[in-house]
Design an enzyme around this catalytic site. Structure first.
Site, PDB file in Angstrom:
ATOM      1  N   TYR A 150       0.816  -1.135   0.034  1.00 50.20           N
ATOM      2  CA  TYR A 150       0.130  -0.026  -0.163  1.00 50.20           C
ATOM      3  C   TYR A 150       0.871   1.336  -0.175  1.00 50.20           C
ATOM      4  O   TYR A 150       1.924   1.175   0.541  1.00 50.20           O
ATOM      5  CB  TYR A 150      -1.026   0.035   1.265  1.00 50.20           C
ATOM      6  N   PRO A 151       0.242   2.210  -0.623  1.00 54.98           N
ATOM      7  CA  PRO A 151       1.084   3.446  -0.485  1.00 54.98           C
ATOM      8  C   PRO A 151       0.647   4.581   0.365  1.00 54.98           C
ATOM      9  O   PRO A 151      -0.594   4.249   1.069  1.00 54.98           O
ATOM     10  CB  PRO A 151       0.723   4.069  -1.809  1.00 54.98           C
ATOM     11  N   MET A 152       1.469   5.205   1.023  1.00 55.32           N
ATOM     12  CA  MET A 152       0.944   6.074   2.101  1.00 55.32           C
ATOM     13  C   MET A 152       1.845   7.387   1.966  1.00 55.32           C
ATOM     14  O   MET A 152       2.949   7.702   1.412  1.00 55.32           O
ATOM     15  CB  MET A 152       1.342   5.390   3.740  1.00 55.32           C
ATOM     16  N   LYS A 154       2.554  11.354   4.613  1.00 60.84           N
ATOM     17  CA  LYS A 154       2.493  12.014   5.931  1.00 60.84           C
ATOM     18  C   LYS A 154       1.582  12.972   5.977  1.00 60.84           C
ATOM     19  O   LYS A 154       1.480  13.944   4.684  1.00 60.84           O
ATOM     20  CB  LYS A 154       3.891  12.415   6.330  1.00 60.84           C
ATOM     21  N   HIS A 177       7.600   4.560  16.515  1.00 57.40           N
ATOM     22  CA  HIS A 177       7.260   3.692  15.240  1.00 57.40           C
ATOM     23  C   HIS A 177       8.149   2.250  15.286  1.00 57.40           C
ATOM     24  O   HIS A 177       7.816   1.543  15.191  1.00 57.40           O
ATOM     25  CB  HIS A 177       7.251   4.570  14.052  1.00 57.40           C
ATOM     26  N   GLN A 190       9.578  -5.690   6.202  1.00 56.59           N
ATOM     27  CA  GLN A 190       8.899  -4.302   5.556  1.00 56.59           C
ATOM     28  C   GLN A 190       9.825  -3.872   4.475  1.00 56.59           C
ATOM     29  O   GLN A 190      11.163  -4.015   4.585  1.00 56.59           O
ATOM     30  CB  GLN A 190       8.539  -3.676   6.346  1.00 56.59           C
ATOM     31  N   SER A 228       1.222   7.264  12.931  1.00 60.61           N
ATOM     32  CA  SER A 228       0.284   6.960  11.940  1.00 60.61           C
ATOM     33  C   SER A 228      -1.152   7.283  12.485  1.00 60.61           C
ATOM     34  O   SER A 228      -1.920   7.972  11.590  1.00 60.61           O
ATOM     35  CB  SER A 228       0.242   5.499  11.875  1.00 60.61           C
TER      36      SER A 228
HETATM   37  O1  76R Z   1      15.519   2.219  13.885  1.00 56.34           O
HETATM   38  C1  76R Z   1      15.540   1.981  12.488  1.00 56.34           C
HETATM   39  O2  76R Z   1      16.918   1.736  12.326  1.00 56.34           O
HETATM   40  C2  76R Z   1      14.493   2.167  11.782  1.00 56.34           C
HETATM   41  C3  76R Z   1      13.381   2.742  12.353  1.00 56.34           C
HETATM   42  C4  76R Z   1      12.398   3.007  11.275  1.00 56.34           C
HETATM   43  C5  76R Z   1      12.181   4.007  10.458  1.00 56.34           C
HETATM   44  C6  76R Z   1      13.110   5.393  10.379  1.00 56.34           C
HETATM   45  C7  76R Z   1      11.314   2.016  10.900  1.00 56.34           C
HETATM   46  C8  76R Z   1      10.934   0.886  11.923  1.00 56.34           C
HETATM   47  N1  76R Z   1      10.564   2.520   9.943  1.00 56.34           N
HETATM   48  C9  76R Z   1      11.043   3.792   9.605  1.00 56.34           C
HETATM   49  C10 76R Z   1      10.591   4.369   8.557  1.00 56.34           C
HETATM   50 MN1  76R Z   1       8.688   1.774   9.556  1.00 56.34          MN
HETATM   51  N2  76R Z   1       7.094   1.035   8.779  1.00 56.34           N
HETATM   52  C11 76R Z   1       6.070   1.601   7.958  1.00 56.34           C
HETATM   53  C12 76R Z   1       4.887   0.652   7.943  1.00 56.34           C
HETATM   54  O3  76R Z   1       0.695   1.226   8.080  1.00 56.34           O
HETATM   55  C13 76R Z   1       1.522   2.160   8.901  1.00 56.34           C
HETATM   56  O4  76R Z   1       1.115   2.723   9.857  1.00 56.34           O
HETATM   57  C14 76R Z   1       3.039   2.248   8.507  1.00 56.34           C
HETATM   58  C15 76R Z   1       3.642   1.447   7.472  1.00 56.34           C
HETATM   59  C16 76R Z   1       5.256  -0.367   8.558  1.00 56.34           C
HETATM   60  C17 76R Z   1       4.179  -1.504   8.671  1.00 56.34           C
HETATM   61  C18 76R Z   1       6.592  -0.227   9.082  1.00 56.34           C
HETATM   62  C19 76R Z   1       7.277  -1.332   9.567  1.00 56.34           C
HETATM   63  N3  76R Z   1       8.373   3.467   8.182  1.00 56.34           N
HETATM   64  C20 76R Z   1       9.316   4.461   8.063  1.00 56.34           C
HETATM   65  C21 76R Z   1       8.635   5.476   7.073  1.00 56.34           C
HETATM   66  C22 76R Z   1       9.419   6.640   6.502  1.00 56.34           C
HETATM   67  C23 76R Z   1       9.023   7.766   7.454  1.00 56.34           C
HETATM   68  C24 76R Z   1       9.747   9.089   7.059  1.00 56.34           C
HETATM   69  O5  76R Z   1      10.828   9.199   6.983  1.00 56.34           O
HETATM   70  O6  76R Z   1       8.935  10.160   7.484  1.00 56.34           O
HETATM   71  C25 76R Z   1       7.423   4.990   6.683  1.00 56.34           C
HETATM   72  C26 76R Z   1       6.422   5.423   5.745  1.00 56.34           C
HETATM   73  C27 76R Z   1       7.103   3.657   7.532  1.00 56.34           C
HETATM   74  C28 76R Z   1       5.991   3.099   7.333  1.00 56.34           C
HETATM   75  N4  76R Z   1       9.164   0.013  10.261  1.00 56.34           N
HETATM   76  C29 76R Z   1      10.112  -0.063  11.210  1.00 56.34           C
HETATM   77  C30 76R Z   1       8.398  -1.059  10.417  1.00 56.34           C
HETATM   78  C31 76R Z   1       9.020  -2.252  11.333  1.00 56.34           C
HETATM   79  C32 76R Z   1       8.449  -3.461  11.194  1.00 56.34           C
HETATM   80  C33 76R Z   1      10.073  -1.637  11.742  1.00 56.34           C
HETATM   81  C34 76R Z   1      10.987  -2.293  12.629  1.00 56.34           C
HETATM   82  C35 76R Z   1      12.021  -2.886  12.431  1.00 56.34           C
HETATM   83  C36 76R Z   1      12.987  -2.722  11.246  1.00 56.34           C
HETATM   84  O7  76R Z   1      13.602  -1.646  11.703  1.00 56.34           O
HETATM   85  O8  76R Z   1      13.646  -3.449  10.529  1.00 56.34           O
END
Ligand code: 76R
Length: 254
Positions: A150-152, A154, A177, A190, A228
């Protein structure tokens, strides 16, 4: 101006979503069906083997519901390589039985909301962290897996404008998050790819899981994360399952 985070980019991504013209498929003579299956398998195998580029990954998924039947996902080092892969599918006999109902273009991204050491000097961070970043920029796709794409974006409303917030505030929310996300270690993989300047939303989110309930759970739990709950805006969701190219025959027969 609020300070943007540093980012690093990896492979470009194309999510190519197709419906099958089932009426045309059923009406087609056997030899045309056979050719479409042969060329489809050949296309998918060659792209999964990345025979068309120096590096990348590809996979095909069957998609549930009316929005699409197939999703072909490609990660490649350049947009040009993605374009070539997309056109090559259209040229197969299988492509002739499909319609591209939608698609999504993005580039894998890591952002420096946490430590900026990696961005200042990638050599300065430990090997484990570099591997972690590398896995985000050049992801693999699990073999036997469910997918949700899915796309999203902010939000940029007067009351809730992500792009107006101080770096600190955004960083705190992103770290909360990340904490939620860590609870799904081993269950969810992801891929976060930026589509700013490329497509209609700001990121494409691709989730992989053995158990589809974990996909529901993470998306639901994250809805309660401040980032979110207040700032997330979502497009359409596509859910499917990966299948090996050799099973194309069974997919089309089913
Ligand atoms: O700590 C770290 O190194 C990474 C932390 C982290 C960032 C910066 C992180 C962790 N995410 C980051 C960025 Mn994410 N993520 C999503 C979704 O449905 C929803 O509400 C959101 C969809 C999921 C399911 C998910 C999962 N993440 C982002 C960004 C860019 C935001 C920006 O730059 O403003 C988006 C859009 C986004 C969305 N995220 C994690 C996960 C999971 C499972 C983790 C923890 C595990 C991991 O870091 O591998």
């Amino acid at each position: 101006m609020a300070e943007p985070p540093q980012t690093d980019e990896g492979w470009f991504a194309l999510h190519d979503l197709r419906t099958v013209d089932w009426d045309a498929w059923r009406d087609a003579p056997d030899h045309e069906q056979d050719r479409a299956v042969r060329e489809g398998i050949d296309y998918l195998q060659r792209h999964e083997a990345v025979a068309d580029a120096d590096e990348g990954v590809s996979a095909v998924f069957s998609v549930l519901g009316h929005k699409a039947d197939l999703m072909v996902v490609h990660f490649r080092p350049t947009l040009d390589a993605l374009s070539t892969a997309e056109r090559a599918f259209d040229r197969t006999a299988l492509g002739g039985f499909t319609e591209q109902t939608t698609s999504y273009v993005s580039v894998t991204e890591v952002s420096g909301y946490g430590s900026t050491d990696y961005f200042d000097d990638p050599e300065s961070v430990d090997a484990g962290y570099r591997r972690y970043v590398e896995g985000k920029l050049h992801p693999d796709i699990p073999e036997d897996t469910y997918v949700s794409f899915y796309p999203m974006s902010k939000r940029r409303d007067p009351e809730y404008n992500w792009y107006d917030l101080d770096f600190e505030e955004r960083s705190d929310m992103m770290s909360a998050h990340g904490e939620t996300g860590k609870g799904y270690a081993g269950k969810i993989k992801q891929v976060i790819a930026s589509s700013v300047g490329f497509d209609d939303y700001e990121w494409g989110v691709t989730l992989f899981a053995d158990d589809p309930t974990d996909i529901k759970d993470i998306v639901y739990e994250m809805r309660f994360d401040e980032v979110s709950a207040k700032y997330g805006e979502f497009g359409q969701f596509y859910v499917g399952r990966r299948f090996p190219p050799e099973d194309l025959d069974a997919f089309l027969a089913g």
